[in-house]
Design a protein around this motif. Structure first.
Motif, short mmCIF file in Angstrom:
data_model
loop_
_atom_site.label_atom_id
_atom_site.label_comp_id
_atom_site.label_asym_id
_atom_site.label_seq_id
_atom_site.Cartn_x
_atom_site.Cartn_y
_atom_site.Cartn_z
N ILE A 202 2.10 -6.65 -29.17
CA ILE A 202 2.41 -6.01 -30.46
C ILE A 202 3.80 -5.38 -30.41
CG2 ILE A 202 1.69 -4.25 -32.10
CD1 ILE A 202 -1.16 -4.69 -31.23
N ARG A 203 4.13 -4.75 -29.30
CA ARG A 203 5.45 -4.14 -29.17
C ARG A 203 6.54 -5.21 -29.19
NH1 ARG A 203 4.10 -0.04 -24.14
NH2 ARG A 203 2.64 1.34 -25.25
N GLU A 204 6.28 -6.30 -28.49
CA GLU A 204 7.27 -7.38 -28.47
C GLU A 204 7.46 -7.99 -29.85
OE1 GLU A 204 5.89 -10.09 -25.57
OE2 GLU A 204 6.38 -8.81 -23.84
N ALA A 205 6.36 -8.12 -30.60
CA ALA A 205 6.47 -8.66 -31.96
C ALA A 205 7.28 -7.72 -32.85
CB ALA A 205 5.09 -8.89 -32.55
N ALA A 206 7.08 -6.43 -32.69
CA ALA A 206 7.85 -5.47 -33.47
C ALA A 206 9.32 -5.52 -33.10
CB ALA A 206 7.30 -4.06 -33.25
N GLY A 210 12.87 -6.65 -35.40
CA GLY A 210 14.00 -5.76 -35.60
C GLY A 210 13.69 -4.29 -35.50
N ALA A 211 12.47 -3.92 -35.08
CA ALA A 211 12.11 -2.51 -34.95
C ALA A 211 12.74 -1.93 -33.69
CB ALA A 211 10.59 -2.34 -34.92
N GLY A 212 13.38 -0.78 -33.84
CA GLY A 212 13.96 -0.10 -32.70
C GLY A 212 12.90 0.66 -31.92
N PRO A 213 13.28 1.28 -30.80
CA PRO A 213 12.30 2.00 -29.97
C PRO A 213 11.58 3.10 -30.74
CG PRO A 213 14.35 1.67 -28.77
CD PRO A 213 14.61 1.26 -30.18
N TRP A 214 12.33 3.90 -31.52
CA TRP A 214 11.70 5.00 -32.25
C TRP A 214 10.77 4.48 -33.34
CZ3 TRP A 214 9.83 9.53 -32.35
CH2 TRP A 214 9.59 10.19 -33.54
N ARG A 215 11.21 3.45 -34.08
CA ARG A 215 10.36 2.89 -35.14
C ARG A 215 9.11 2.25 -34.54
NH1 ARG A 215 10.78 1.26 -40.50
NH2 ARG A 215 8.64 0.79 -41.15
N SER A 216 9.26 1.58 -33.42
CA SER A 216 8.11 0.97 -32.76
C SER A 216 7.12 2.04 -32.28
CB SER A 216 8.57 0.12 -31.58
OG SER A 216 7.48 -0.42 -30.89
#
Length: 309
Positions: A202-206, A210-216
């Motif tokens: 899920i983290r890799e998909a985010a 284009g999701a950054g660390p904080w958004r993820s």
């Protein structure tokens, strides 16, 4: 074999596999009975007596007990010390809850990595949990003394540190810090386990979206560890409202009533002033506050614990 005979044989086979009534039931009762008995004897029964004592003026040294109804509760309403104790307890609990959860989540995120020596860091942060609360409080008493270690370190930087435990503006904050560092390791371990259960896919998909660390972290990680946040929030709130030893050893409820939290106020009322009926009323109110805050956290969980059904 006819169809009727086949069905009869099937019913006999199924019935033979069913556990006999009471076969394993008594075994289950035997396992849970000590715990249930302990809760009843050491929890329910004493609390019923506390409620009864709160309606009486009890003098255990003379053996006298006089029923006075709600007078102890009316006295609480008019007691300014009781009001100050409620404010001190709520401020202390709020400070411990916020700092504990923020620091615990931050440490869990930092330690949720595979790198050399990470196990040692986890042990260091968890070690205060297993230290005696008395030893922990006494150690912090030396550190927070006017000529203690913290002010000594500040003096090296040219800063004149305050008398942390005797200044009304810093005494409660100091107790919050002592309590937070004592228990943050336990919540860190719980959050670390929760973070390790978040699927990496899920983290890799985010990240690919284009999701950054904080958004993820905010949109994926926090919702998925929300049940753990709920659990640690409830446990931390209950623990902070029951604090006693650090207050007794570091501030004695002072200066004034700034750190005179409800458990310490109850202790002084019962064992120093010998007003056991009045102290029982304080205990009942403290239980009601803890129950109300716990129910508030539990009933609002559906708004932010996203795997609730």
């Amino acid at each position: 074999m006819t169809a009727r005979t086949f069905r009869a044989e099937g019913r006999r086979a199924v019935s033979s596999r069913r556990p006999r009534p009471g076969g394993n039931g008594w075994l289950g009762v035997a396992f849970v009975a000590p715990q249930v008995l302990g809760v009843i004897v050491l929890g329910v029964v004493p609390f019923i007596f506390v409620i009864w004592y709160s309606f009486n003026e009890w003098r255990p040294l003379t053996g006298e007990m006089e029923f006075i109804g709600l007078d102890n509760y009316y006295r609480l309403v008019a007691d300014p010390t009781f009001s100050a104790s409620i404010i001190a307890s709520l401020l202390f609990s709020a400070g411990v809850l916020v700092l504990n959860l923020v620091i615990a989540i931050s440490l869990a995120v930092l330690l949720n990595r595979r790198m050399k020596g990470i196990t040692g860091f986890r042990t260091i942060f968890f070690s205060p949990v297993v230290v005696s609360v008395v030893a922990w409080s006494v150690t912090w008493g030396f550190l927070l003394a006017p000529d203690g270690g913290i002010n000594g370190a500040l003096a090296i930087l040219g800063i004149d540190g305050p008398n942390w435990l005797a200044d009304p503006s810093t005494a409660l904050i100091s107790l919050v810090v002592v309590q937070v560092f004592k228990g943050v390791g336990m919540n860190m371990v719980l959050f670390l386990a929760a973070l390790q259960s978040v699927p990496e896919e899920i983290r890799e998909a985010a990240h690919l979206d284009g999701a950054g660390p904080w958004r993820s972290f905010r949109s994926i990680t926090v919702p998925m560890i929300a049940p753990t946040i709920l659990l640690t929030g409830i446990l931390t709130t209950i623990g902070s409202l029951e604090v006693f030893a650090p207050v007794q050893l570091l501030t004695g409820g002072g200066p004034g009533d700034t750190t005179n939290v409800l458990p310490f106020f109850l202790y002084r009322t019962a064992f120093i002033s010998q007003q056991f009926g009045y102290a029982s009323a304080i205990g009942v109110v403290l239980f009601a506050i803890i129950l109300a805050l716990t129910m508030l956290q539990w009933t609002t969980r559906r708004r932010w614990v996203h795997d609730e059904v």
